[in-house]
Design an enzyme around this catalytic site. Structure first.
Site, PDB file in Angstrom:
ATOM      1  N   ARG A 125      18.595  39.536  23.663  1.00 40.93           N
ATOM      2  CA  ARG A 125      19.576  39.608  22.308  1.00 40.93           C
ATOM      3  C   ARG A 125      20.125  38.283  22.315  1.00 40.93           C
ATOM      4  O   ARG A 125      20.656  37.801  21.021  1.00 40.93           O
ATOM      5  CB  ARG A 125      20.685  40.587  22.445  1.00 40.93           C
ATOM      6  CG  ARG A 125      20.111  41.997  22.669  1.00 40.93           C
ATOM      7  CD  ARG A 125      21.011  42.816  23.459  1.00 40.93           C
ATOM      8  NE  ARG A 125      21.445  42.452  24.551  1.00 40.93           N
ATOM      9  CZ  ARG A 125      22.651  43.126  25.361  1.00 40.93           C
ATOM     10  NH1 ARG A 125      23.101  44.297  24.934  1.00 40.93           N
ATOM     11  NH2 ARG A 125      22.762  42.620  26.556  1.00 40.93           N
ATOM     12  N   HIS A 149      22.091  50.191  24.624  1.00 40.94           N
ATOM     13  CA  HIS A 149      21.479  49.138  25.669  1.00 40.94           C
ATOM     14  C   HIS A 149      21.156  49.922  26.919  1.00 40.94           C
ATOM     15  O   HIS A 149      21.462  49.633  28.122  1.00 40.94           O
ATOM     16  CB  HIS A 149      22.116  48.204  26.107  1.00 40.94           C
ATOM     17  CG  HIS A 149      21.510  46.779  26.673  1.00 40.94           C
ATOM     18  ND1 HIS A 149      21.955  45.753  27.425  1.00 40.94           N
ATOM     19  CD2 HIS A 149      20.009  46.463  26.368  1.00 40.94           C
ATOM     20  CE1 HIS A 149      20.967  45.056  27.696  1.00 40.94           C
ATOM     21  NE2 HIS A 149      19.907  45.168  27.053  1.00 40.94           N
ATOM     22  N   PHE A 162      27.392  35.201  31.807  1.00 41.21           N
ATOM     23  CA  PHE A 162      26.204  34.829  32.710  1.00 41.21           C
ATOM     24  C   PHE A 162      25.588  35.965  33.436  1.00 41.21           C
ATOM     25  O   PHE A 162      26.671  36.690  34.165  1.00 41.21           O
ATOM     26  CB  PHE A 162      26.051  33.722  33.404  1.00 41.21           C
ATOM     27  CG  PHE A 162      26.322  32.341  32.499  1.00 41.21           C
ATOM     28  CD1 PHE A 162      24.986  31.980  31.936  1.00 41.21           C
ATOM     29  CD2 PHE A 162      27.504  31.692  31.998  1.00 41.21           C
ATOM     30  CE1 PHE A 162      25.116  30.726  31.478  1.00 41.21           C
ATOM     31  CE2 PHE A 162      27.444  30.719  30.886  1.00 41.21           C
ATOM     32  CZ  PHE A 162      26.147  30.103  30.699  1.00 41.21           C
ATOM     33  N   MET A 165      31.802  33.694  33.414  1.00 39.27           N
ATOM     34  CA  MET A 165      31.655  35.092  32.469  1.00 39.27           C
ATOM     35  C   MET A 165      30.677  34.577  31.576  1.00 39.27           C
ATOM     36  O   MET A 165      30.373  33.551  30.947  1.00 39.27           O
ATOM     37  CB  MET A 165      32.814  35.247  31.948  1.00 39.27           C
ATOM     38  CG  MET A 165      34.065  35.493  32.821  1.00 39.27           C
ATOM     39  SD  MET A 165      33.506  36.725  34.206  1.00 39.27           S
ATOM     40  CE  MET A 165      33.477  38.141  33.475  1.00 39.27           C
ATOM     41  N   ASP A 204      27.274  38.462  25.631  1.00 36.32           N
ATOM     42  CA  ASP A 204      28.661  38.140  25.469  1.00 36.32           C
ATOM     43  C   ASP A 204      28.844  36.665  25.383  1.00 36.32           C
ATOM     44  O   ASP A 204      29.904  36.435  24.783  1.00 36.32           O
ATOM     45  CB  ASP A 204      29.508  38.719  26.671  1.00 36.32           C
ATOM     46  CG  ASP A 204      29.223  40.047  26.651  1.00 36.32           C
ATOM     47  OD1 ASP A 204      29.560  40.862  25.684  1.00 36.32           O
ATOM     48  OD2 ASP A 204      29.056  41.041  27.591  1.00 36.32           O
ATOM     49  N   ARG A 233      28.991  50.038  19.572  1.00 42.28           N
ATOM     50  CA  ARG A 233      28.322  51.022  20.531  1.00 42.28           C
ATOM     51  C   ARG A 233      28.567  52.310  20.368  1.00 42.28           C
ATOM     52  O   ARG A 233      28.048  53.082  21.118  1.00 42.28           O
ATOM     53  CB  ARG A 233      28.716  50.547  21.909  1.00 42.28           C
ATOM     54  CG  ARG A 233      28.253  51.129  23.115  1.00 42.28           C
ATOM     55  CD  ARG A 233      26.696  50.881  23.287  1.00 42.28           C
ATOM     56  NE  ARG A 233      25.993  49.481  23.268  1.00 42.28           N
ATOM     57  CZ  ARG A 233      25.876  48.960  24.254  1.00 42.28           C
ATOM     58  NH1 ARG A 233      26.414  49.407  25.624  1.00 42.28           N
ATOM     59  NH2 ARG A 233      25.519  47.571  24.572  1.00 42.28           N
ATOM     60  N   HIS A 246      22.732  39.383  34.458  1.00 43.30           N
ATOM     61  CA  HIS A 246      22.842  40.640  33.928  1.00 43.30           C
ATOM     62  C   HIS A 246      22.152  41.489  34.779  1.00 43.30           C
ATOM     63  O   HIS A 246      21.394  41.029  35.784  1.00 43.30           O
ATOM     64  CB  HIS A 246      21.969  40.583  32.785  1.00 43.30           C
ATOM     65  CG  HIS A 246      21.849  41.780  31.833  1.00 43.30           C
ATOM     66  ND1 HIS A 246      21.341  42.993  32.194  1.00 43.30           N
ATOM     67  CD2 HIS A 246      22.677  42.296  30.829  1.00 43.30           C
ATOM     68  CE1 HIS A 246      21.486  43.622  31.364  1.00 43.30           C
ATOM     69  NE2 HIS A 246      22.382  43.514  30.394  1.00 43.30           N
TER      70      HIS A 246
HETATM   71  N1  COA Z   1      28.344  33.446  37.576  1.00 42.90           N
HETATM   72  C1  COA Z   1      28.300  33.199  38.873  1.00 42.90           C
HETATM   73  N2  COA Z   1      27.131  33.826  39.742  1.00 42.90           N
HETATM   74  C2  COA Z   1      26.678  34.857  39.248  1.00 42.90           C
HETATM   75  C3  COA Z   1      26.899  35.264  38.071  1.00 42.90           C
HETATM   76  C4  COA Z   1      27.729  34.773  37.318  1.00 42.90           C
HETATM   77  N3  COA Z   1      28.148  35.239  36.041  1.00 42.90           N
HETATM   78  N4  COA Z   1      26.016  36.524  37.774  1.00 42.90           N
HETATM   79  C5  COA Z   1      25.312  36.668  39.124  1.00 42.90           C
HETATM   80  N5  COA Z   1      26.018  35.806  39.903  1.00 42.90           N
HETATM   81  C6  COA Z   1      25.100  35.670  41.268  1.00 42.90           C
HETATM   82  C7  COA Z   1      25.836  36.402  42.188  1.00 42.90           C
HETATM   83  O1  COA Z   1      26.959  36.066  42.690  1.00 42.90           O
HETATM   84  C8  COA Z   1      24.838  36.725  43.227  1.00 42.90           C
HETATM   85  O2  COA Z   1      24.699  35.665  44.292  1.00 42.90           O
HETATM   86  P1  COA Z   1      24.588  35.942  45.735  1.00 42.90           P
HETATM   87  O3  COA Z   1      23.380  36.392  45.593  1.00 42.90           O
HETATM   88  O4  COA Z   1      24.511  34.623  46.233  1.00 42.90           O
HETATM   89  O5  COA Z   1      25.641  36.775  46.036  1.00 42.90           O
HETATM   90  C9  COA Z   1      23.472  36.766  42.363  1.00 42.90           C
HETATM   91  O6  COA Z   1      23.835  35.920  41.447  1.00 42.90           O
HETATM   92  C10 COA Z   1      22.991  38.072  42.018  1.00 42.90           C
HETATM   93  O7  COA Z   1      23.903  38.525  41.220  1.00 42.90           O
HETATM   94  P2  COA Z   1      24.202  40.122  41.542  1.00 42.90           P
HETATM   95  O8  COA Z   1      25.913  40.072  41.736  1.00 42.90           O
HETATM   96  O9  COA Z   1      23.438  40.798  42.266  1.00 42.90           O
HETATM   97  O10 COA Z   1      24.070  40.640  40.078  1.00 42.90           O
HETATM   98  P3  COA Z   1      24.506  42.391  39.495  1.00 42.90           P
HETATM   99  O11 COA Z   1      23.374  42.848  38.867  1.00 42.90           O
HETATM  100  O12 COA Z   1      25.204  43.012  40.505  1.00 42.90           O
HETATM  101  O13 COA Z   1      25.704  41.886  38.574  1.00 42.90           O
HETATM  102  C11 COA Z   1      26.719  41.211  36.358  1.00 42.90           C
HETATM  103  C12 COA Z   1      25.538  41.651  37.294  1.00 42.90           C
HETATM  104  C13 COA Z   1      26.588  41.244  34.972  1.00 42.90           C
HETATM  105  C14 COA Z   1      27.985  42.124  36.828  1.00 42.90           C
HETATM  106  C15 COA Z   1      27.039  39.962  36.862  1.00 42.90           C
HETATM  107  O14 COA Z   1      26.099  39.059  36.585  1.00 42.90           O
HETATM  108  C16 COA Z   1      28.481  39.294  36.407  1.00 42.90           C
HETATM  109  O15 COA Z   1      29.449  39.530  36.988  1.00 42.90           O
HETATM  110  N6  COA Z   1      28.681  38.594  35.307  1.00 42.90           N
HETATM  111  C17 COA Z   1      29.649  38.139  34.787  1.00 42.90           C
HETATM  112  C18 COA Z   1      30.468  38.936  33.618  1.00 42.90           C
HETATM  113  C19 COA Z   1      29.465  39.303  32.664  1.00 42.90           C
HETATM  114  O16 COA Z   1      28.981  38.350  31.867  1.00 42.90           O
HETATM  115  N7  COA Z   1      29.265  40.600  32.239  1.00 42.90           N
HETATM  116  C20 COA Z   1      28.593  40.908  31.187  1.00 42.90           C
HETATM  117  C21 COA Z   1      27.213  41.765  31.455  1.00 42.90           C
HETATM  118  S1  COA Z   1      26.307  41.975  30.073  1.00 42.90           S
END
Ligand code: COA
Length: 378
Positions: free
Chosen positions: A272, A189, A261, A259, A314, A339, A263
């Protein structure tokens, strides 16, 4: 960009750090290709071994090339008695990601070519890691339950052999196919955190085992690979579909992450997810337990309606692995088993046209000052 306010991209958001010919992530169309092939087509039509060959060689194998690849992989699955002893000595409650990280580190000390970072040697080491990582994951998992490891079966394909190593039996073909699909979807990825870690380590001239150990450490985090385990913990906590919406509201009230949600790159959906969801649904049918997928459907609809946030891979992978019979702590190690293909492809690419990865920081600490003698320190 002024001198006092440099253009800092926290989390390297949007930064293009290098070129890569391994995979293309296209957020504008929610799509992903490996070496030019759409990932969902590879998942449906090719085995994980074919995908591994593709990632490492740039083209899909013909029948002879695939047979050679499978022979090489299946012939190197066994662990040394020394490594099996090390695995037996792990604390029973060690996290399986820590166990596989340590096992790969030990493999690096045992490998006859560890210090040889030439491309042919790196390719041979990558094959050994691909072959041995599932054996080590399963041995550590069984040891944590007080069970003896099961010897790999070289007559079985990669996915079938994984079930054999964990359970001592291979389930029906639909289950193996769903697992094989998940391996393909998890294989690669772009410059995700663990791959970038592996490339950074490679850029110093360090060896493949070191890069993979670093990749595993990065992948463990819940914001990266650890999310597939967190998803299943979340679904277990919710317990039944009727509680999903109310549970989600309490997460919103606490401004907590949900968790599985969101990206960093895909903001309108993860390419995917539809394929993995389809196979997770098949698992629900096979097992005759629709609870987890029903709960997932409600959560995804509510997240979209209230937050406009889509699920990532995930999210369906967590319940799919649960329905396949795997214990939750095995989910992220399975991600490692897949991976390793993407990491090795990137290590080879980085080493072939290397420049040390070394960004800058903007200093915000104390102003320069004289070192006081001990008597003047408070
Ligand atoms: N649940 C709730 N809110 C979420 C969220 C989630 N899973 N993912 C993003 N958001 C919100 C953020 O809090 C942020 O809100 P704000 O603007 O009010 O602060 C907004 O959406 C933008 O998200 P951001 O933090 O800029 O995204 P990022 O690109 O930095 O982070 C992840 C991406 C994947 C780290 C993040 O979405 C996340 O922590 N997801 C849950 C863990 C997960 O599933 N990881 C697997 C990735 S493949």
């Amino acid at each position: 960009m002024s001198e006092t306010q440099p253009d800092i991209r926290k989390g390297l958001v949007g930064v293009i750090a290098d070129v890569s010919a391994v995979s293309k992530v296209m957020p504008e169309t929610n799509s992903l290709t490996y070496r030019g092939y759409p990932v969902q087509d590879l998942a449906e039509n090719c085995s994980f071994e074919e995908v591994a060959y593709l990632l490492w060689n740039g083209e899909l194998p013909n029948a002879t090339q695939l047979a050679d690849f499978q022979r090489e992989e299946s012939g190197q699955r066994a662990l040394t008695p020394a490594l099996l002893d090390v695995i037996r000595s792990f604390p029973r409650d060690a996290h399986p990601m820590d166990a596989i990280r340590t096992a790969v580190s030990f493999m690096g000390m045992e490998d006859p070519e560890t210090a040889d970072t030439s491309e042919p040697a790196t390719r041979r080491k990558a094959m050994r890691l691909l072959a041995k990582i599932p054996t080590a994951i399963a041995a550590a998992h069984r040891a944590s339950k007080g069970l003896e490891p099961i010897s790999p079966d070289p007559s079985l394909p990669f996915a079938d052999n994984f079930f054999h190593l964990v359970f001592g039996r291979v389930p029906q073909p639909e289950v193996v196919k769903a697992f094989d699909v998940s391996l393909t979807l998890y294989a690669e990825h772009g410059f995700n955190a663990s791959t970038f870690t592996a490339r950074t380590i490679t850029s110093t001239g360090a060896d493949l085992h070191g890069a993979v150990v670093g990749g595993i450490a990065a992948l463990k985090g819940p914001l990266h690979g650890g999310a597939n385990e967190a998803v299943m913990h979340m679904l277990s906590e919710i317990g039944e579909p009727g509680r999903a919406v109310e549970w989600l509201q309490s997460r919103f009230d606490h401004r907590a992450l949900v968790m599985g949600f969101g990206h960093r790159v895909y903001k309108n959906g993860d390419s995917r997810v539809p394929t993995m969801t389809k196979y997770a649904e098949k698992m629900a049918e096979v097992v005759g337990d629709r609870r987890w997928m029903e709960m997932s459907r409600l959560l995804a609809a509510e997240m979209l309606a209230k937050k406009n946030i889509h699920p990532n891979l995930d999210f369906p992978a967590g319940p799919a692995y649960h329905l396949m019979g795997f214990d939750i702590p095995l989910f992220t190690p399975i991600f490692v088993a897949a991976r390793i293909t993407g990491w090795a492809a990137h290590v080879i690419e980085q080493a072939a046209d290397n420049r040390l990865i070394r960004p800058l920081s903007h200093y915000t600490g104390a102003v320069q000052r004289a070192v006081p003698p001990m008597s003047k320190r408070t």
